[in-house]
Design an enzyme around this catalytic site. Structure first.
Site, PDB file in Angstrom:
ATOM      1  N   ASP A 108     -11.544   2.310   3.624  1.00 50.60           N
ATOM      2  CA  ASP A 108     -11.737   0.867   3.446  1.00 50.60           C
ATOM      3  C   ASP A 108     -13.213   0.543   3.206  1.00 50.60           C
ATOM      4  O   ASP A 108     -13.547  -0.571   2.804  1.00 50.60           O
ATOM      5  CB  ASP A 108     -11.262   0.115   4.704  1.00 50.60           C
ATOM      6  CG  ASP A 108      -9.904  -0.531   4.509  1.00 50.60           C
ATOM      7  OD1 ASP A 108      -9.541  -0.796   3.344  1.00 50.60           O
ATOM      8  OD2 ASP A 108      -9.213  -0.787   5.511  1.00 50.60           O
ATOM      9  N   LYS A 130       0.837  -1.205   0.000  1.00 53.20           N
ATOM     10  CA  LYS A 130       0.000   0.000   0.000  1.00 53.20           C
ATOM     11  C   LYS A 130       0.875   1.260   0.000  1.00 53.20           C
ATOM     12  O   LYS A 130       0.602   2.219  -0.720  1.00 53.20           O
ATOM     13  CB  LYS A 130      -0.942  -0.013   1.212  1.00 53.20           C
ATOM     14  CG  LYS A 130      -2.045  -1.055   1.090  1.00 53.20           C
ATOM     15  CD  LYS A 130      -2.796  -1.285   2.396  1.00 53.20           C
ATOM     16  CE  LYS A 130      -3.767  -2.450   2.241  1.00 53.20           C
ATOM     17  NZ  LYS A 130      -4.445  -2.808   3.489  1.00 53.20           N
ATOM     18  N   GLN A 156      -5.291  -1.487   9.804  1.00 51.14           N
ATOM     19  CA  GLN A 156      -4.969  -2.790   9.213  1.00 51.14           C
ATOM     20  C   GLN A 156      -5.475  -3.911  10.125  1.00 51.14           C
ATOM     21  O   GLN A 156      -5.131  -3.975  11.304  1.00 51.14           O
ATOM     22  CB  GLN A 156      -3.443  -2.896   9.017  1.00 51.14           C
ATOM     23  CG  GLN A 156      -2.989  -4.143   8.296  1.00 51.14           C
ATOM     24  CD  GLN A 156      -3.434  -4.182   6.828  1.00 51.14           C
ATOM     25  OE1 GLN A 156      -3.329  -3.202   6.117  1.00 51.14           O
ATOM     26  NE2 GLN A 156      -3.956  -5.322   6.404  1.00 51.14           N
TER      27      GLN A 156
END
Ligand code: NDP
Length: 282
Positions: free
Chosen positions: A119, A52, A96
């Protein structure tokens, strides 16, 4: 049979996003910022974060990685997320997952405001998608929709079957396909007659996390097959949920693993971050 090339498509998307990020800066918006919060030492998470960060660099998004130790307390993590929520230089926040077991994932995710939830995991964003309104869609299902769009797959009126109903893949995937006017069937571990249902699909999305769950006898001649699965086979090799070698003989289009949906997920994370930054200017 057409091989849907997610790697190439994701690279094209990153090139487009680079232009959008530059335009944002040129309009006086400053550098777009993505905060990545990682707690603990999960090795897979570290690989994902590296990917990422690299992708952010490529398109000109500044990534701020907060790597906290395994023993981080709930309150400490909540304080960090609350401060990132307030920080105007941070346009997107990514927590995460998975988190260490002592932390309350739901409560931490709730600290990320919907407008910075790149997200697309928040109840508000999932709700917006469920109501067919503008909301941030989860990156993997959004990546699948983008592949279908860029490969000119007709969705309206088609029977789409989604295998898997998780909150991050199967469920939002089904909603996005429904919003695009597909007739959608969602299958899961309790589904009876999985083979027959899949065999009726014009578009089959496999997101069960089970190697070779989808065999050739479960696929209609000419179907479009999207394999979201990322599993390790007995030899430790990365594989999807679809028996690729056999199914490719029947499908009209199919995604490989690796090089299919995976690269699209990261591209959509960048896209969601740029969307969030652009919205912040309005
Ligand atoms: P989950 O384990 O959270 O969900 C799996 C879903 O599949 C569940 O709904 C489960 O049903 C269903 N399922 C499991 N076994 C079967 C079966 N035998 N028949 C029918 N349905 C079944 O996984 P995720 O949704 O998080 O991920 C799915 C896969 O996608 C994994 O391989 C993951 O690694 C991969 N993935 C890939 C990404 C990418 O970028 N390419 C991103 C995210 C995930 P039930 O609800 O009844 O338990």
């Amino acid at each position: 049979m057409i091989l849907i090339d997610g790697k190439k498509t994701a690279a094209e998307i990153r090139a487009e996003l680079k232009e959008r990020a530059a335009a944002f800066e040129a309009r006086g918006g400053g550098k777009i910022g993505l905060a990545v919060v990682c707690i603990g030492d999960d090795p897979a998470s570290k690989v994902y974060i590296r990917n990422k960060v690299k992708a952010c660099e490529e398109v000109g998004i500044s990534s701020l990685v907060y790597a906290l130790p395994e023993e981080t307390a709930q309150a400490e993590a909540e304080t960090l997320l609350a401060s990132l929520a307030e920080n105007a230089a941070v346009h997107g926040i990514l927590l995460q997952l998975p988190l260490p077991a002592h932390l309350d994932t739901e409560r931490l995710l709730a600290k990320i405001p919907a407008k910075k939830d790149v997200d697309g995991f928040s109840a508000q964003n999932i709700g917006e998608i469920a109501l067919h309104r503008n909301g941030t869609a989860a990156c993997t299902p959004r990546g699948v929709m983008e592949l279908l769009r860029r490969y000119h797959v007709e969705i309206c009126g088609k029977h789409a079957v989604v295998v898997g109903r998780s909150n991050i893949v199967g469920r939002p995937m089904a909603l996005l396909l429904l919003n695009a006017d597909a007739t959608v069937t969602v299958c899961h571990s309790r589904t009876q007659g999985l083979k027959e249902i899949c065999a009726g699909a014009d578009i089959l999305v496999a997101a069960a996390g089970r190697p070779k769950l989808i065999t050739a006898d479960m696929v209609k001649e000419g179907a479009v097959v999207i394999d979201v699965g990322m599993n390790r086979d007995a030899n430790g090799k990365l594989c999807g949920d679809v028996d690729f070698e056999a199914v490719k003989e029947k499908a009209s289009m199919i995604t490989p693993v690796p090089g299919g949906v995976g690269p699209m997920t990261v591209a959509m994370l960048l896209s969601n971050t740029i969307d969030a930054a652009e919205r912040s200017l309005k």
